[in-house]
Each structure stands twice: as C-alpha cells, then as structure tokens.
Design a protein around this motif. Sequence first.
Motif, short mmCIF file in Angstrom:
data_model
loop_
_atom_site.label_atom_id
_atom_site.label_comp_id
_atom_site.label_asym_id
_atom_site.label_seq_id
_atom_site.Cartn_x
_atom_site.Cartn_y
_atom_site.Cartn_z
N VAL A 123 34.58 -44.87 -16.84
CA VAL A 123 35.12 -43.54 -17.09
C VAL A 123 36.13 -43.14 -16.02
O VAL A 123 37.02 -42.30 -16.27
N ILE A 124 36.06 -43.74 -14.85
CA ILE A 124 37.00 -43.41 -13.77
C ILE A 124 38.43 -43.76 -14.16
O ILE A 124 39.38 -43.14 -13.69
N GLY A 125 38.59 -44.70 -15.05
CA GLY A 125 39.93 -45.07 -15.50
C GLY A 125 40.68 -43.94 -16.18
O GLY A 125 41.92 -43.99 -16.31
N GLU A 126 39.97 -42.90 -16.60
CA GLU A 126 40.62 -41.76 -17.26
C GLU A 126 41.20 -40.77 -16.25
O GLU A 126 41.91 -39.84 -16.65
N LEU A 148 27.69 -42.51 -14.07
CA LEU A 148 28.52 -41.33 -13.92
C LEU A 148 28.50 -40.53 -15.22
O LEU A 148 28.49 -41.10 -16.31
N PRO A 149 28.50 -39.20 -15.13
CA PRO A 149 28.47 -38.40 -16.35
C PRO A 149 29.77 -38.56 -17.14
O PRO A 149 30.86 -38.71 -16.57
N SER A 150 29.64 -38.53 -18.45
CA SER A 150 30.82 -38.72 -19.31
C SER A 150 31.84 -37.60 -19.12
O SER A 150 33.05 -37.82 -19.30
N SER A 151 31.37 -36.41 -18.70
CA SER A 151 32.31 -35.29 -18.52
C SER A 151 33.25 -35.50 -17.35
O SER A 151 34.20 -34.74 -17.17
#
Length: 898
Positions: free
Chosen positions: A610-613, A585-588
Amino acid sequence: MAAILMSAAANVAGKVAGYLVDPIVRQLGYLFNYRSNLDELVEQVERLGNARERLQHDVDEANRQGDDIENDVRDWLTRTEEIIQRARELIQDENAENTSCLCFNLKLGYQRSRQAKELSEDIGELQEENNFTRVSYRPPLQGIWSPRLRDCEPLVSRASILNRIMEALRNDDIRMIGVWGMGGVGKTTLANQVAKNAEEDKLFEKVVMALNISQIPNVTKIQEDIAGILGLKFEQEGELERAHRLRRSLNKHKTVLVILDDIWGELLLEKIGIPCGDAQRGCKVLLTSRSQGLLSRSMGTQINFHVQHLCEEEAWSLFKKTAGDSVEQLKSIAIKVLRECDGLPVAIVTVAKALKGESGEAVWNNALLELENSAPANIEDVDDKVYKCLQLSYDHLKSEEVKRLFLLCGMLGYGDISMDQLLKCGMGLDLFEHVSSLEQITNKLVTLVKILKDSSLLLDVENKHFFEWPGVFFGYNYENRFVRMHDVVGDVARAIAAEGPHRFVVIKEALGLEELQRKEEFRNCSRISLNCKNLHELPQRLVCPRLEFFVLNSDAESLGIPDPFFEGTELLKVLDLSNVCLTRLPSSLGFLSNLRTLRVYRCTFEDIAVIGELKKLQVLSFESCKIKRLPKEFMQLTDLRALDLWDCSDLEVIPQNVISSVSRLEHLCLVKSFTKWGAEGFGSGESNNACLSELNNLSYLKTLCIEITDPNLLSADLVFEKLTRYVISVDPEADCVVDYHNRSARTLKLWRVNKPCLVDCFSKLFKTVEDLTLFKLDYELDTKGFLQLKYLSIIRCPGIQYIVDSIHSAFPILETLFISGLQNMDAVCCGPIPEGSFGKLRSLTVKYCMRLKSFISLPREQGRDRWVNRQMGSLDLTRDFIFTGTDVPTPFFNEQVC
C-alpha cells in the motif's frame, strides 16, 4: 631355575639398554630430523600467528567499544607474542646461515633442531589453551554525575541541603530519602551532586542513578540505565527477568545508593528490580519529585528535603555569570528582569541567555514588559513565573524556523530526542527554509539545534549508552545523535504549541480517547502526539481533517490500527509509528496522498504494498522492522529522497528495478539488512534481486550505507564518486558493515577487491575517505590521494612493499595506523619520507611484518632536529610493536635505530 635367572637377566639388560639407547636415539633424532623440525616450526608459527591475529581482532574491537580485556586473554597474547618472537629469531638465524655448512657444525644443528622441536611443542600447548568463551567485559560506568558539575560549585543554599542529605545517607536508620521542589528549581542538579559526593567519599560500594524519569515512566529504560552503570547487559529478557537480574546484581554489593530523578507517580521499586525494605538494608534510595505527598505517602520516604527558590543575592550571581559582566551597566533594569524569574534557576538561565549581549536599554525594558504582561498557561506543577520566562526566551528566538523546531521538539520530547527523527519529521513538515538537498537540511538542523542549546532550551545528552541506530544522517557524529529537553521546558513548549494558530495536541493517557475526539479543539488540531503506554485500542477513524502530523508510540502487544483509521486525514504529511505491534498496514494509508514522511520503528509486516500509493513520499524509514521483501509497488515512489532500512535483517528480496526507479534518492541505508544482491546479466524474473549496478541510476545519491558480501559482484561501471557520506563494506566474513562506534561518516572496508574494481569503483572515494581498512590485497596501492584519511588498517596484503613513495606527500592528517601481516614490506617509504607526511600520527600498531627492519620518527616541529624514538627500538629483536600517545613525535620507520 637357570632359565628363570637367564630370563630375568635378559629383562634387566633390555631395560638398561633402553635407558641407554633411547636417549641416544632421541638426541640423534634431533640431527637426522633437523629440516623437518624447522619446517614444522615454520608451520606452527604461521598457524599460531593466524590464531593470535584473529583473537587480536576481537581484542581491538573490544577496545574500541571501551570494554576491559580479560586477564587470561592478555596473558595468552603476551606469551604468544614472546614465543612467536623466539621462533622467528631461530628461523631467521637458520636462514642467515649456509644450511649446507651445518653438517660441519653438528653441535649447532643439534641445538637448533632441539629448540625447534621444543618450541613446536610449546606452541601446540598454547593452541590448546586458545578456547576463550569471551575476550572482554564491559566495566561499570565511572563518574555517573553530569560532567557540568566538574567545573562549578553548588550555590550556598544548595550546599546546605547537600550537606544534610549526605548526613542522612550516613544514617543507618534512613533508607528512603526524598528531594522535592517545583519544576526548574534544580533538583536534578542536586541529585547529580549527591551522586558525585557519594562516590568521591566512598559512602557506598556502588552508586547508580536514572535521570529524568519524567511523566511517562519507562521501566525498561530505567532498568537499562541502572544496568549500564553496573556493567550488566540485558539480552532479550522480559521486564520481570530484567528485574530479577538487576536485583541479584545490586544485592551483590553490601551498600548501594539508587537515585531516581523526577518521578511523577508511584513507582514499584520491586518491579524495576531495586531491593527495598528489610530484605536489603544495605540499599538506600534517593528520589526527586515535584510532589512532597507523592514521596512521603506513596513512596514512603523517611525524610524529605525541600529545594526552594534562590535568594536574590544568589539569583543575581547566577544571572550575571550567565549573561556576562556587561549587565552591571544595566543593573537597575536587569534586577527588575531578574525578579520576574522568581529565583528559579531554569528561568534565570534561559532569560539571561536570551538577553546576553543585548546592550540597549530599550531591549531590556521591552523584555521586562513582556515578562510582566505575559499570560501564563495553566500547567500542572509549573510556576507562572517559569512559564513567563521560558515564553520570553521562545519569543526572543531569532527566526520562525528555530521556533517551529522548538515546538516540534516539545511534540517528540519525553526523554531523549533523536536528531534523525527530528530531521525526518522536519522534512515532512517543510520546517527548513531556503535549503533543498538533504545534506543542506542536515547542516541546517545542526545549526538550529545549536541555537536552541545556546538558549538553554535544549540540552546535550550526557552519560548515555546508545544502543539504538543513531540514523543515516547523524550515525557517526556523537555530538549530533540525541538531544534532551528539560521536562519543564517541554511542558512550556507543549503549552505554547496548544495555543493560538498551532493547535498541537500531546496525549499522555489513552483513557477517553473516543470522548476527546468529540471536542472541537481536538478535531481542528494540526498535530497530535499520542504517546501512551496504556493504549490498547484505537477508534475506527481519526476525525481530524486538518491534521498534518501524527505520532503514535505505544508498547501494547495487541494494538492494531483499524483499516478506516486514516480516511479523514488526507492532509497528513508526517506519520511516525514507534513500538506499535502491527502485522499489516491499514488500507486507509493509501488515502494519505500528501504524506511526505513515513517512519516506522520496530514493527512486523507481511505486506507493505500500500505504500506504493504514497506518490509524494520523500522519507521512508523502516528501522528494526521485520520485512521479508520490498514490493514492486515501491517503483512508484519517484519522489523518494531517503530510504532507511536499518536492521531489517529479514529482508531478502528487493526486486529488480525497484532501486533504480527511485531515481531521486539521496540517502540509502541498508546496514544490518539486505545483502543478497543479484548478479549482472541473469534474467529479469520476479525472483531475481536488484543488482548493484542499479545504484548508478541514483544520480542524486549522497549518503550510502551498504554491505557487499561477494566481491565478484563489483563491476567496472559501478561508480561512487558523488557520495559525501558513506560506510561501504566489501567483506564476505563481516557480520555487519558498521558498529555503533564507527569513527567516521566516510568509511571503507575492502576485502580482496581486485585492482580494476578498486580503481574504477573506489579510487574517487580515496580523496575523501577518513577510515579505511584494506584486507588481503595482492597488489601495490597508490596512496598519494589520501588527503583526508585519519584511520588506516592494512592487513595481510602481500603485494604491498611500501606504503608511500618518496615523491608525493601522503597521509597529512593520519591519526591511527594499523599494519599486520605485510610480509613483503621492506620500509614504509621507498626513499626519504616526503615533507608533510604523517604529521598527525598518534597511534601505531605493527604486527607480523617479517622484512621490516626499523623505526625512526619525524621532527615534532619544522626546523627541529630529527628525534629518534628509542622506545620503538630495533626490529632485529621484535617484529611486533604497539605505540599510542597523545603528545609524541610522529613515529615512522625507514632507517635502522641504534
């Protein structure tokens, strides 16, 4: 010489003695081995019964799938049933006699021992034959045309065209036929009628068709639609291999008709697998399109038929039939409204339904004014009149909710639209008003979709093989799995969505995507559906600061999403990625602080931390994705309400406390996914998986689809009582808790669950369960609470002596009963069967119930004398019984049938 003669005589004497003695010894052996022969027969019957039961499970599953059973399998099951019955009769006769008295009846002992020996040998031969590579096959579809055609006759003008098409099909020199006309004129209906007539008249050995190919042709879907009708099942082949297999299958028929409906560009028939040219003169192809030039020049049709507008008389007949006879009272104004429909069936039907039931002349006059003054959109191949009519139908929708849903369908609708996807996207967009729980939202969506169907703005999906997971919300309701939007209606929906305050953009071609971003209307849009099969590269950034909804659907193998792609879309609420080849997944993605729905379909990921954000995330779906572990960062998703991990078969790690941390969760699906639950009381290290007890922290949980392969993991404090939808399997031998043909959204499958766990974990669910399977339970079951049970299977449960008691009525709406291997079951009921029990029973299967003696039936109606179903007969002669009917007295058993 004498020695030679003596030796020869001795040999002869020995052979003669052998011929005389061996039969005597063998016959005496039947007497001496009486007990061992009978014991061997008992063991053989048990082994054969188990083998037959295993095979029967496969047969039952095939029947549920609608497959046909192989003849040799049917024959083996029949012969097995017969020989088991004969063996059981012999064993019962032996048990009924006083064995010690057999020494005084040598003849009877000899006969039984010999029969037992011969039956054992026959059983052994049957066991050797039990090596079937498959038990069933999928028959080709019958009656491939739309079922709507069965209750209506074609219009007069269409009947004339239909007859000419049928004449062309009978002409051996014509192999490519075209049907053309503007959108909404009725080409698809005519194509269905051609298929119906061709099958009924037996013009071809096989008729196959692929409907609604639409603007973005999907070769794989076309191949699968045709293969489904042929009974051909693809595995993991590529496009070329599928085409090769399809061509070979079609070439096996001397004559075949292939119908491809609604083509928008040149199709390479060879690429699909359709025989054409001189290579297969027995194959004829009928194509429908909006463009005559496409048919004649690009596809090479030899004859084309033009489907035109309806004449005023036919148009009025259709309008009145749809709107109701009450329009006769307003005929003068209704005729003026009808003329605005310009003789187009799709326009006539939608306007008639929009005004159906309206008796006020003012309403009709206003509708006429709207039709006359509506500004038509410039849509390729869609008549201005059609646009105006569909715009009117849209304007007459009663609520903003249903209008927004209509536009959302247009954004998603190239082909079939998943109800599950509609719900997930609708939730993220706050589409549903005045409802809070996911259960209420689900019901609201069904209601809104029905309004659109009643307005002819949405259609049912017909003659569809559903291979995809229908979703955690609608997985077991066939009426609510998929819907379809007519391609003309979809065009109008997208045109409406692109105007005014909506600013929705649907992109079908990836060419010039960078250039498109520079246009102000694109930069200011709120929704983008990027549905491109030829998309190989995305821009570094998606510069759309007002964007709330983004769908990306592409099958390009090398497509990746650049890391900065979402940096300029902080307002995004819904992100839907389907068939995108991603490894990360892209960091953005972490910038999407307002994201509420993330749906990812068929992707591969190594790291999804990153989904945790995404703290506001409410719906998270990873259908058919390759994921090995959920990250600990998921513990931060405290607002998550739905987690769908269907078919994530690689998922092996869910760290402890991840599930219990998402305490707002209402829907959880782990079908064909995670099964490695941790045991209670074993550390808290990162390598340890989540325990089932974490589900108790989910106080809002209403829907649960889960597999438990170790019954020992169930504990007394695990409670499921708040669930309203559930498919729960406790079965170490099951590959999957659900199949695509599950009968209910409330299903339990319990294998060797001990009694305390059964009471503590599942007893509350017994009040609502509709489909229940019990396997290898060693104790009696309290069945007085099964008020909603429709399907019951009880298999190899020696502790069950009765199914119901004579005090409490039970199973008032039970439709199907399957019992097998209940060797200690004396009768269904301990005493008289209570009134109100088994009143809906229509299918009954009984196998291997040794002590069960007889069948009776309950009265059909209250006050009617008891009627004995003599087809069932007495169980003195048979231990197995299968009976299925639609209009039969309720069968059951607790008395001897004469």
